[in-house]
Design a protein around this motif. Structure first.
Motif, mmCIF file in Angstrom:
data_model
loop_
_atom_site.group_PDB
_atom_site.id
_atom_site.type_symbol
_atom_site.label_atom_id
_atom_site.label_comp_id
_atom_site.label_asym_id
_atom_site.label_seq_id
_atom_site.Cartn_x
_atom_site.Cartn_y
_atom_site.Cartn_z
ATOM 1 N N TYR A 242 0.831 -1.212 0.000
ATOM 2 C CA TYR A 242 0.000 0.000 0.000
ATOM 3 C C TYR A 242 0.863 1.258 0.000
ATOM 4 C CZ TYR A 242 -4.425 -2.459 0.586
ATOM 5 O OH TYR A 242 -5.534 -3.246 0.378
ATOM 6 N N LEU A 243 2.021 1.206 0.655
ATOM 7 C CA LEU A 243 2.915 2.365 0.620
ATOM 8 C C LEU A 243 3.438 2.612 -0.793
ATOM 9 C CD1 LEU A 243 4.962 1.857 3.924
ATOM 10 C CD2 LEU A 243 3.206 3.578 3.472
ATOM 11 N N VAL A 244 3.715 1.549 -1.534
ATOM 12 C CA VAL A 244 4.116 1.710 -2.932
ATOM 13 C C VAL A 244 2.970 2.274 -3.756
ATOM 14 C CG1 VAL A 244 4.868 0.480 -5.000
ATOM 15 C CG2 VAL A 244 5.865 -0.095 -2.781
ATOM 16 N N LEU A 245 1.758 1.799 -3.493
ATOM 17 C CA LEU A 245 0.590 2.295 -4.218
ATOM 18 C C LEU A 245 0.348 3.780 -3.950
ATOM 19 C CD1 LEU A 245 -1.799 1.511 -6.037
ATOM 20 C CD2 LEU A 245 -3.075 0.916 -3.963
ATOM 21 N N ALA A 246 0.828 4.279 -2.829
ATOM 22 C CA ALA A 246 0.652 5.695 -2.501
ATOM 23 C C ALA A 246 1.371 6.614 -3.484
ATOM 24 C CB ALA A 246 1.146 5.959 -1.082
ATOM 25 N N LEU A 247 2.283 6.084 -4.281
ATOM 26 C CA LEU A 247 2.912 6.911 -5.309
ATOM 27 C C LEU A 247 1.906 7.395 -6.336
ATOM 28 C CD1 LEU A 247 6.154 4.793 -5.912
ATOM 29 C CD2 LEU A 247 5.949 6.914 -4.599
ATOM 30 N N TRP A 248 0.780 6.664 -6.512
ATOM 31 C CA TRP A 248 -0.251 7.055 -7.467
ATOM 32 C C TRP A 248 -1.510 7.594 -6.786
ATOM 33 C CZ3 TRP A 248 2.898 2.830 -7.905
ATOM 34 C CH2 TRP A 248 3.698 2.769 -9.047
ATOM 35 N N TRP A 249 -1.730 7.197 -5.523
ATOM 36 C CA TRP A 249 -2.946 7.632 -4.812
ATOM 37 C C TRP A 249 -2.583 7.750 -3.335
ATOM 38 C CZ3 TRP A 249 -7.129 4.596 -2.195
ATOM 39 C CH2 TRP A 249 -8.286 5.353 -2.008
ATOM 40 N N TRP A 250 -2.380 8.978 -2.855
ATOM 41 C CA TRP A 250 -1.756 9.168 -1.552
ATOM 42 C C TRP A 250 -2.552 8.603 -0.376
ATOM 43 C CZ3 TRP A 250 -4.056 11.652 2.421
ATOM 44 C CH2 TRP A 250 -5.082 12.561 2.139
ATOM 45 N N PRO A 251 -3.895 8.498 -0.395
ATOM 46 C CA PRO A 251 -4.572 7.891 0.771
ATOM 47 C C PRO A 251 -4.118 6.464 1.090
ATOM 48 C CG PRO A 251 -6.162 9.097 -0.546
ATOM 49 C CD PRO A 251 -4.894 9.060 -1.334
ATOM 50 N N ALA A 252 -3.557 5.774 0.092
ATOM 51 C CA ALA A 252 -3.061 4.425 0.364
ATOM 52 C C ALA A 252 -1.918 4.442 1.376
ATOM 53 C CB ALA A 252 -2.596 3.767 -0.935
ATOM 54 N N ALA A 253 -1.223 5.586 1.512
ATOM 55 C CA ALA A 253 -0.138 5.676 2.489
ATOM 56 C C ALA A 253 -0.670 5.544 3.913
ATOM 57 C CB ALA A 253 0.606 6.999 2.328
ATOM 58 N N LEU A 254 -1.876 6.018 4.160
ATOM 59 C CA LEU A 254 -2.457 5.885 5.494
ATOM 60 C C LEU A 254 -2.688 4.421 5.833
ATOM 61 C CD1 LEU A 254 -5.082 8.794 5.294
ATOM 62 C CD2 LEU A 254 -2.755 8.857 6.229
ATOM 63 N N VAL A 255 -3.248 3.686 4.886
ATOM 64 C CA VAL A 255 -3.474 2.255 5.101
ATOM 65 C C VAL A 255 -2.145 1.526 5.273
ATOM 66 C CG1 VAL A 255 -4.514 0.174 4.138
ATOM 67 C CG2 VAL A 255 -5.609 2.382 3.777
#
Length: 306
Positions: free
Chosen positions: A228-241
């Protein structure tokens, strides 16, 4: 009878597969789709996501049963592959937690933890001496200084229960039983463990297996968090998860490693003489240290010099 057993077994396997791989994989694929549709600029635009879903449902391919079946099979396969990848990454996280300090990065982390522990140990010893002196002299602040010494001891214990040797705390927690058993009984846990496991009761084995599975689950949770932290590069709310998953996984991993280590040490302490009896070693009149040395020599298949 056989068909009923196979049906029940197949149901359990499917249930475990769904819980361990498919459901987390489906959630991650859903998050990936959301990230691709919304991105950073429209991260909370629910209407944009709904419009994309409506256009997908209105396409001619969505009216074909074969297309829907293939799409569903592809989604499930993708979820299973994603779950398997997370499981493999979780195994890597677990190995990293228990890694020896080989290589410059791991050696640096181990040295850093050692320096932090030594500094905390010096502060604790200073506070302990001050509290002891105040108690001997009958000072008014003796109780306060004793409380400070207890807090400094707890701060040192949060780094490691003993001088750290591994880059991460989980490695020290899992290695601590072997070190303590060697110092107290001269028993090599690695050599004695298979025999102790066979002597353990079913309930004890179940507790150990449960603690071990919790450690694996915690490492897998960290792996999902990394995804999910990697996915946050395209959609920042994924960094919270991802941040919550990694923090929760590390916390659960520490608790599981501590529980597994304590159970392992307790098993060796309780069954030391049972192990000697099962191996035909005379233990009458021997203290635990002498007995542990004899057992270690026997389990290593070492022979006495002629």
């Amino acid at each position: 009878m056989t068909s009923a057993f196979l049906s029940a077994l197949g149901g359990r396997i499917a249930e475990r597969w769904l819980a361990a791989l498919a459901l987390p994989g489906l959630l991650f694929l859903t998050a990936c789709t959301t990230a691709m549709v919304l991105g950073h600029d429209h991260w909370s635009d629910v209407e944009r996501l709904g419009t994309w879903l409506d256009s997908l449902a209105a396409s001619p391919a969505s009216r074909s049963a074969g297309t829907i079946t293939l799409a569903a099979a592809g989604v499930l396969a993708g979820a299973a592959v994603t779950g398997a990848a997370a499981q493999s990454l979780g195994s890597g996280v677990e190995l990293l937690w228990c890694a020896e300090p080989h290589g410059p990065v791991l050696r640096y982390l181990a040295d850093r933890r050692s320096r932090r522990w030594c500094a905390a140990d010096a502060v604790f010893r200073t506070a302990l001496v001050a509290a002891g002196r105040a108690r001997i002299e009958g000072a008014d602040d003796a109780a306060r200084l004793a409380d400070i010494a207890e807090r400094r001891h707890a701060e040192r214990g949060r780094i490691a229960p003993a001088p750290p040797r591994h880059p991460f705390g989980m490695g020290d927690r899992l290695a601590a039983p072997g070190q303590r058993l060697w110092r107290a009984h001269r028993l090599e846990l690695a050599a004695a463990w298979p025999h102790l496991w066979l002597l353990a009761a079913d309930g004890t084995r179940a507790e150990l297996q449960a603690a071990r599975l919790r450690l694996t689950a915690a490492a897998r949770l960290c792996a999902w968090g990394v995804g999910y932290l990697v996915l946050a590069l395209w959609w920042w709310p994924a960094a919270l998860v991802g941040g919550v998953a990694v923090a929760s996984g590390v916390r659960r991993g520490r608790a599981a490693a501590g529980a597994f280590a304590e159970l392992t040490e307790a098993l060796a302490d309780l069954h030391l003489r049972d192990l000697a009896a099962s191996l035909g070693v005379e233990w009458e009149g021997l203290d635990n240290r002498a007995l542990g040395e004899r057992l270690t020599r026997l389990l290593r298949k070492e022979t006495e010099a002629p």
